[in-house]
Design an enzyme around this catalytic site. Structure first.
Site, short mmCIF file in Angstrom:
data_model
loop_
_atom_site.label_atom_id
_atom_site.label_comp_id
_atom_site.label_asym_id
_atom_site.label_seq_id
_atom_site.Cartn_x
_atom_site.Cartn_y
_atom_site.Cartn_z
N ARG A 577 -36.17 -71.42 -90.89
CA ARG A 577 -37.03 -71.94 -89.83
C ARG A 577 -36.23 -72.79 -88.85
O ARG A 577 -35.30 -73.51 -89.26
CB ARG A 577 -38.14 -72.82 -90.41
CG ARG A 577 -39.20 -72.08 -91.17
CD ARG A 577 -40.33 -73.05 -91.54
NE ARG A 577 -39.84 -74.20 -92.28
CZ ARG A 577 -40.48 -75.38 -92.34
NH1 ARG A 577 -41.59 -75.57 -91.66
NH2 ARG A 577 -39.97 -76.37 -93.05
N SER A 638 -30.26 -75.86 -98.39
CA SER A 638 -30.66 -75.91 -99.81
C SER A 638 -29.72 -75.10 -100.69
O SER A 638 -30.13 -74.17 -101.41
CB SER A 638 -32.12 -75.41 -99.95
OG SER A 638 -32.98 -76.21 -99.19
N ASP A 692 -34.11 -81.28 -99.44
CA ASP A 692 -35.56 -81.33 -99.25
C ASP A 692 -36.21 -82.57 -99.86
O ASP A 692 -37.24 -83.04 -99.39
CB ASP A 692 -36.22 -80.06 -99.80
CG ASP A 692 -35.87 -79.80 -101.26
OD1 ASP A 692 -34.99 -80.50 -101.80
OD2 ASP A 692 -36.46 -78.89 -101.86
#
Length: 951
Positions: A577, A638, A692
């Site tokens: 994203r 990540s 995150d």
């Protein structure tokens, strides 16, 4: 006049529909803790949570206290589906003085009856005389039942008034009397039992009851349901319509002697009642919340609040006034066999006064209460083809009926009995509709056990019960099953099922015990986590610590002064994203777009990968009209990295299908910057690389300045928090604070949690791609909980505790039981059929008992996960409190993850346990919104703010 009388005894269908709804409403009041005392339909919990499954076996003793008798019964079950139980009865007459005397004398008398019965029954078989005998106690009086084997007497009836019993546990009173018989206590009182009448109690077969234990107390309606469940068909509803009967079989039948057929003996009163298996969570007056529980409706009092006034005829009013309890049990007085003869008698009196029947005849006999019995009514009703028998019955009563009188009396009797059957059907329809609604079914198919004088003595009763209940509850299909001796045989079944469940419970407890954590266990986990945190923060021990405590170089949380446009890049899989986050005084707004990374690029060169990412960022900024702006960017990456600065992190290895060359060991932020230079894109500046968990803390920190902890509990688990710089030995500097990424999923990889790992956890660990790694995560996170449950189900099925011992190929498939099933199954009030639907997906034929046990397994696994997570969090908040030297810490945890958000109990169990483990910390939880997107942008915003302040 005769037509008017008949119409008054006939209730229109519309009124029956209204009555059904009124009864359902009163049922709900009776089940509610708040309104139970106001309800007329009492809905008493029986603590019977299962029906027979046919595997019950052994000898079971039953004692029934009747109106003026004690009945003892021995039932032998063979585990053959309960199709052919072996039974023997003995009836003992009870003296009037016992029923009116001391309570202790009553229960001593019952114990002596049992002792004599057993002495006679086992006189030729000494091996059986020492066998443990569970006893079921049928006690047909109003009680407040607290457990299957505990019930306090509320009031006496049926001519009993024994002193010292009301308010006491009748099971304990009987067990105490049995215990006195066990030890052969000497006494001075006479025994009441022939042929020993006149002997002292010390002379009465001492020790005969040394092996008898009272395990259940119940009423006859429940027994009716359990009797009908013996035929290989589960029965979940029972109706008793009047007096119940049983043959008196002499005790020596069991010894092979001749069988003597005696007159049947009445065992229960002539009332009416119904019981059914309700969803346990709806029975708020009991503590049980799983599965189902049999509820004794005690529907005889329905209408005592005036609900039935409009259908209460003048004849009913007369019967009510002459009863021993005027104004009470109004429904029962319209349907019970104790009253049907009296209703007919008063109708005949009224019609005689109107000169409709017995004109000019002497009808003084009708003035005598009780002269016209229900038996008379049933005999008249059942002779529909002629009036000869009707005339004979009336003449035997002293009446001189004409042919027309006989016909009209027969009409009245038919109307009274037909109304009783119709009202029984209305009550049944209310219960069936309630069951259908609360089980969330479109159609209910259920077996209904029926017993009583009205059912056996009136051939049309079954037809009316079926047809009227179907009219009132068309969504329900009820099959009527005739019961046989519910108060005897059924009571034995209650006792047998109780023992089967108790044995099963012991085995279930043994399987689940290793997963159930004590307070000491949790305290130890908290202490171990604290030790590992300290080791991870220390430069000398960091390399060997299982909790790595990685510095993130994030040194501030949002303070509300951040403003502007910020980019975020969230790269963690095949899709990624790009976001723009606009921070203003009014709040935060976002826009985003998802881009795909083709497999060829994922597995190609590093340059091609990062060039593709920059192309997507340019496309996004163009669409958002931001291409000419130099925007700070927060990069959520990540993949395993060694972070050496806020904007510098070395890729340790690729995962999730990526294998782009030339990246491992390189600074991923610099790779992104190099691609931007190649593309000559000047519209972004990478200022921070974030994971995150940190993003979650920052996203919540914008709305709550006290948010200094981030927690992820989803597919995986991790935590971060703001640590004092003076304690972070792996980074130079002592001033201020820094967010530490704990990477606590690896807690225990050094073996410190081995004592908590059960057989199930070890099997799951061994079948993962990283055995021995991320051990704390494997006890907590959503990726593994479903598989732990599956392993437990396998073991329980092998032990014949589930699914009739049948393991399907699907159940043997790894990861077939998904963690989302736990979230569904543990929903409060979820109908058991939905649990069974989940099991059907696994090709498992599940009973409702299997469904209840599956829910318990899921609850055990998810509770342990929440408790372990709380123990880890307790170590964090306590360390923060000590760091800051305060007696009480107030802090907020920003939390994200599907397990925390979607599981119905996880968050509650986590917060409850944390409060117990860290009582000096006031911890608030805030759900994060898009930690990897919004949170990353806010890290960039805070970094920009700090840079501006420095400049």
């Amino acid at each position: 006049q005769i037509q008017r009388a008949l119409r008054s005894l006939s209730i229109p269908l519309e009124r029956l529909h209204v009555m059904k709804g009124q009864m359902m409403k009163d049922m709900c009041k009776g089940l509610s803790r708040q309104t139970h005392t106001q309800a007329k339909v009492q809905m008493l919990p029986t603590y019977i949570c299962s029906t027979p499954n046919g595997t019950e076996k052994g000898n079971f003793l039953v004692v029934e206290l009747c109106q003026n008798q004690v009945r003892t019964l021995l039932v032998t079950l063979y585990g053959d589906g309960n199709m052919s139980p072996h039974m023997v009865y003995k009836i003992f007459d009870m003296p009037e003085s016992i029923r009116q005397g001391e309570g202790e004398a009553l229960f001593d008398f019952i114990a002596q009856c049992v002792s004599q019965f057993l002495a006679e029954t086992f006189s030729s078989d000494t091996s059986k005389s020492e066998e443990r005998l569970p006893l079921g106690f049928v006690f047909p009086f109003s009680c407040r039942q607290m457990q299957l084997d505990k019930a306090e007497l509320l009031s006496w009836s049926k001519g009993f008034s024994c002193r010292g019993v009301v308010g006491n546990d009748v099971v304990q009173l009987l067990q105490s009397a049995i215990n006195k018989q066990k030890v052969g206590v000497k006494g001075t009182g006479n025994n009441w039992l022939s042929p020993w009448k006149g002997r002292k109690s010390s002379q009465f077969i001492p020790g005969q009851l040394s092996h008898v234990d009272v395990v259940a107390v119940m009423n006859d309606t429940v027994g009716t349901m359990m009797t009908c469940s013996m035929e290989g068909r589960p029965c979940e509803v029972a109706i008793v319509a009047g007096e119940t009967w049983a043959p008196c079989v002499p005790w020596w039948w069991v010894l092979g002697g001749p069988v003597l057929v005696l007159t049947p003996i009445a065992l229960a009163d002539k009332g009416s009642n119904c019981c059914f298996m309700a969803e346990a969570y709806l029975v708020e007056t009991a503590e049980e919340t799983s599965g189902r529980m049999c509820v004794n409706t005690e529907w005889g009092c329905f209408g005592d609040d005036g609900t039935l006034n409009d259908v209460f005829t003048p004849y009913d009013e007369c019967v009510d006034k002459e009863s021993y309890n005027p104004g009470e049990k109004r429904f029962e007085k319209m349907v019970g066999t104790l009253y049907l003869g009296e209703i007919v008698r008063h109708a005949l009196i009224a019609l005689t006064a109107e000169k409709v029947i017995f004109t000019g005849a002497n009808v003084a006999v009708l003035k005598e209460k009780g002269v016209f019995t229900t038996q008379h009514v049933l005999e008249i009703v059942n002779n529909e083809e002629g009036i000869t028998d009707v005339r004979r019955i009336l003449e035997a009563l002293g009446l001189q009926p004409s042919e027309r009188d006989c016909g009209r009396v027969q009409q009245i009797c038919q109307a009274v009995v037909g109304r009783s059957a119709t009202l029984h059907a209305t009550g049944l329809a209310a219960i069936l509709s309630y069951m259908c609604q609360t089980r969330d079914l479109e159609t209910l198919m259920v077996n209904v056990g029926v017993e009583g004088e009205l059912y056996s003595g009136y051939p049309r009763f079954e037809e009316i019960l079926t047809s009227v209940s179907r009219l009132l509850a068309p969504e329900c299909m009820a099959t009527l099953l005739p019961s046989r001796d519910g108060s005897g045989r059924g009571a034995a079944m209650v006792t047998a099922v109780a023992l089967r469940l108790a044995a099963q419970r012991r085995e279930v407890n043994a399987v689940l015990a290793p997963l159930q954590l004590s307070r000491a266990d949790l305290d130890k986990v908290q202490a171990l986590m604290r030790e590992e945190m300290d080791r991870g923060l220390c430069k000398e021990t960091n390399a060997t610590a299982s909790v790595r405590m990685l510095p993130t170089y994030v040194t501030h949380t949002p303070d509300g002064t951040e403003q502007g446009d910020f980019l975020a890049l969230d790269l963690g899989g095949t899709n990624f994203r790009v976001l723009v986050v606009r921070v203003t005084a009014e709040g935060v707004s976002m826009a985003s777009e998802i881009y795909v990374i083709p497999a060829a690029i994922m597995q190609g060169t590093g340059e091609a990968l990062f060039d593709h990412i920059i192309d997507c960022i340019i496309d996004f900024q163009t669409k958002q009209k931001l291409v000419t702006d130099m925007l700070p960017l927060g990069f959520t990456f990540s993949f395993p990295c060694q972070q050496v600065g806020l904007d510098k992190a070395l890729l340790l290895t690729w995962t999730k299908g990526f294998s782009a060359s030339g990246c491992v060991g390189q600074d991923v932020v610099q790779l992104l910057r190099d691609a931007a230079r190649r593309k000559q894109h000047l519209g972004m500046q990478v200022v921070a690389l974030v994971n995150d968990t940190v993003g979650t803390m920052m996203a919540c920190g914008y709305d709550d300045p006290k948010c200094e902890i981030g927690l992820i509990v989803g597919t995986g688990t991790n935590a971060c928090y703001m640590e004092e710089m003076r304690n972070v030995g792996t980074v130079e500097g002592d001033q201020g604070r820094m967010c530490i990424n704990m990477e606590w999923g690896a807690f225990g990889d050094n073996g410190c949690l081995d004592h908590l790992f059960t057989h199930f956890d070890k099997v799951v660990d061994e079948t993962t791609i990283n055995p021995g790694k991320q051990r704390f995560e494997k006890l907590i996170s959503g990726m593994y909980l479903g598989e732990i449950v599956r392993q437990i189900l396998m073991v329980m099925t092998e032990k014949q505790l589930l699914f009739q011992g049948k393991i399907t190929p699907k159940l043997q498939t790894r990861n077939i039981f998904q963690t989302k099933f736990l979230s569904t199954i543990e929903q409060y009030g979820l109908p058991l059929r939905q649990i069974r639907a989940i099991l059907n997906e696994l090709e498992l034929e599940a009973s409702f008992e299997d469904s209840v046990l599956l829910r318990e397994v899921c609850q055990t696994v998810s509770l342990r996960a929440a408790q372990l997570c709380a123990a880890g969090l307790a170590a964090v908040v306590e360390k923060m409190r000590e760091n800051r030297g305060v007696d009480q810490l107030s802090v907020t945890v920003g939390v994200d993850g599907t397990l925390y958000k979607l599981h119905p109990c996880f968050s509650h169990n986590l917060q409850k346990t944390l409060k117990e483990l860290a009582p000096n910390c006031n911890v608030t939880f805030m759900l994060s919104e898009d930690g990897s997107g919004k949170g990353a942008a806010l890290v960039a915003a805070v970094a920009s703010r700090a840079a501006s302040a420095t400049q």
